[in-house]
Design an enzyme around this catalytic site. Structure first.
Site, PDB file in Angstrom:
ATOM      1  CB  VAL A  28      32.000  69.753  63.589  1.00 24.15           C
ATOM      2  CG1 VAL A  28      31.203  70.856  64.268  1.00 24.15           C
ATOM      3  CG2 VAL A  28      32.125  68.552  64.514  1.00 24.15           C
TER       4      VAL A  28
ATOM      5  CE  LYS B 106      37.071  67.183  71.567  1.00 21.50           C
ATOM      6  NZ  LYS B 106      36.088  66.657  70.678  1.00 21.50           N
TER       7      LYS B 106
ATOM      8  CD  GLU C 161      26.317  75.206  75.177  1.00 28.15           C
ATOM      9  OE1 GLU C 161      26.024  76.261  75.722  1.00 28.15           O
ATOM     10  OE2 GLU C 161      26.518  74.150  75.817  1.00 28.15           O
TER      11      GLU C 161
ATOM     12  N   GLY D 240      28.932  68.082  73.027  1.00 27.44           N
ATOM     13  CA  GLY D 240      28.379  68.176  71.673  1.00 27.44           C
ATOM     14  C   GLY D 240      27.106  69.003  71.636  1.00 27.44           C
TER      15      GLY D 240
ATOM     16  N   GLY E 101      32.358  53.746  63.585  1.00 28.84           N
ATOM     17  CA  GLY E 101      32.767  55.121  63.293  1.00 28.84           C
ATOM     18  C   GLY E 101      32.801  56.026  64.513  1.00 28.84           C
TER      19      GLY E 101
ATOM     20  CD  GLU F 145      38.898  60.427  65.442  1.00 28.32           C
ATOM     21  OE1 GLU F 145      39.498  60.409  64.362  1.00 28.32           O
ATOM     22  OE2 GLU F 145      37.924  61.146  65.686  1.00 28.32           O
TER      23      GLU F 145
ATOM     24  CG  ASP G  99      37.299  63.916  74.055  1.00 27.92           C
ATOM     25  OD1 ASP G  99      37.425  64.824  73.214  1.00 27.92           O
ATOM     26  OD2 ASP G  99      36.191  63.557  74.514  1.00 27.92           O
TER      27      ASP G  99
ATOM     28  CE  LYS H 206      34.419  66.261  74.807  1.00 29.16           C
ATOM     29  NZ  LYS H 206      33.965  64.928  74.360  1.00 29.16           N
TER      30      LYS H 206
ATOM     31  N   GLY I  93      28.987  63.892  67.103  1.00 32.67           N
ATOM     32  CA  GLY I  93      28.265  63.667  65.849  1.00 32.67           C
ATOM     33  C   GLY I  93      28.041  64.966  65.100  1.00 32.67           C
TER      34      GLY I  93
END
Ligand code: HSE
Length: 411
Positions: A11, A100, A124, A129, A182, A185, A196, A200, A298
């Site tokens: 990122v 996050k 944001e 994402g 990809g 992980e 995860d 969020k 991404g």
């Protein structure tokens, strides 16, 4: 205006590339005369990188430089991200993060710190994402009381479930493909166990309902237990299984917050969200249902959201944006036991017809599911909408060898 980027992974490097690529339009939209990256913090060696002269390994270079107006945190994890973000805010610098885990665990504290220091803390990119969701909830939907926020918040698990639904793969095969592409992980546990998505939904719930919700308050279940049989029974019912993060306001003023695989009907907008895409549904009392859809992860989709936040900080260097929520409250997030749900059950049976009769006698209006080729050593059914604790007690009394219990959503 000068920006520092902390963390040059996927990122962070996307943020740098995007700022350089669209420098003219970004500068003009920021309302500033200039828009430059002054530092990139990373402990790894980037001495051969084309931006080598910007790299530092010492956070104090950023902290002590009065020219740095905005700090971007794309390191991930809680520490040292929390320390660096706190110190940056205390030093009067605005902070933008995609992290996050940090916002879910420390969002209230950091927003208070930003308020105290009259700077901005924007995030944001931490949910969905590249999908605009934090700003729309905070601004465009501000006139609404939110009844519910729910969504497909994790791309990796959505990819895995899509392969199971569309191509008949089993979980392990689909996970391997997600890793080969990809998306997942090498240690995919945060995705497949639902952590995860839980982070969020905490951020969304905190923003929508204005009290901080912590990940340990969210009943969280991943997708590791989902089998091809579950997928086929869901198809026979006319729907699909999706990992849904959901926070819902109750009449009592409390909320329920859950992450788990759910059955949803094919007509529902979330049902058609496939592959690594994310979608978030916000149900407002004035606007009704609004669905935000796009790439939830991404390099460039996430950088898109981060850089937009940096531009917003540039536009508000002197004046803080109103964004925040109150502290957490005890017993504000109810246990799922107290909520009303319709449940899907798949169980092993010795005598199919006997169990069928028992289910019908126990649940008035149970819907028995079947598909061609289904094993007669299993039974699957959906309970009517009822108190979840009562439903689970009734299921326990049936004395079934339960293979899976999932919620059925009513979108
Ligand atoms: N691992 C996350 C996902 C990345 O698959 O959605 C974005 O948070």
């Amino acid at each position: 205006m000068q920006v520092a980027i902390m963390g040059f992974g996927t990122v962070g490097s996307g943020v740098a590339e995007l700022i350089l690529k669209n420098k003219n339009s970004i500068t003009s939209r920021s309302g500033q005369k200039s828009f430059d990256i002054k530092y990139i913090l990373d402990i790894r060696d980037f001495s051969s990188h084309q931006l080598a002269n910007l790299f530092t390994k010492d956070f104090n270079d950023i902290l002590n430089d009065k020219d740095v107006d905005v700090v971007v945190e794309t390191m991930g994890g809680l520490e040292p991200a929390f320390e660096y973000v706190s110190k940056s805010l205390e030093a009067g610098k605005s902070v933008v993060t995609s992290n996050k885990e940090l916002v879910a665990a420390k969002g209230y504290e950091l927003l208070e710190l930003a308020k105290k220091n009259n700077v901005n803390f924007l995030f944001e990119a931490s949910v969905g994402g590249g999908i605009p969701i934090i700003r729309p909830i905070n601004q465009c939907l501000a006139a609404n009381e939110t009844d519910e926020v729910a969504g497909i918040l994790n791309g990796t698990t959505n990819f895995i479930l899509t392969k199971m639904i569309d191509e008949g793969m089993d979980f392990d095969e689909a996970l391997k493909l997600a890793q080969a592409n990809g998306y997942a992980e090498r240690d995919p546990s945060a995705d497949i166990l639902g952590h995860d998505a839980a982070r969020k939904i905490c951020i969304l719930a905190s923003l929508c309902f204005q009290k901080h919700v912590y990940p340990n308050e969210v009943q969280t279940e991943g997708i590791t237990n989902i089998t091809k049989e579950d997928v086929d029974y869901a198809k026979a019912w006319g729907g699909v299984i999706k990992l849904i993060g959901r926070a819902k306001k109750l009449e009592s003023g409390k909320i329920s917050a859950t992450v788990g695989p759910c059955l949803i009907k094919n007509g529902c907008q979330l049902a058609s969200v496939t592959d690594v895409f994310n979608a978030i549904l916000v149900r407002g009392d004035a606007v009704g249902d609004v669905v935000f859809y796009g790439k939830g992860a991404g390099k460039f989709p996430t950088a898109s959201a981060v850089v937009a936040d940096v531009i917003d900080c540039a536009k508000h260097l002197e004046k803080r944006k109103l964004l925040g929520w109150g502290p957490a409250e005890n017993d504000y997030v109810i246990t799922p036991d107290e909520q009303s749900s319709s449940l899907y059950i798949r169980a092993a049976v010795a005598d199919y017809n006997k169990t069928l009769n028992e289910i019908n006698a126990t649940f008035d209006g149970a819907q028995i599911l079947n598909y061609e080729g289904a094993s007669q050593t299993e039974i699957s059914f959906i309970t009517p909408l009822m108190n979840e604790k009562d439903a689970r007690e009734k299921i326990a009394k049936l004395n079934l060898e339960t293979k899976n219990i999932l919620r059925v959503l009513d979108y």
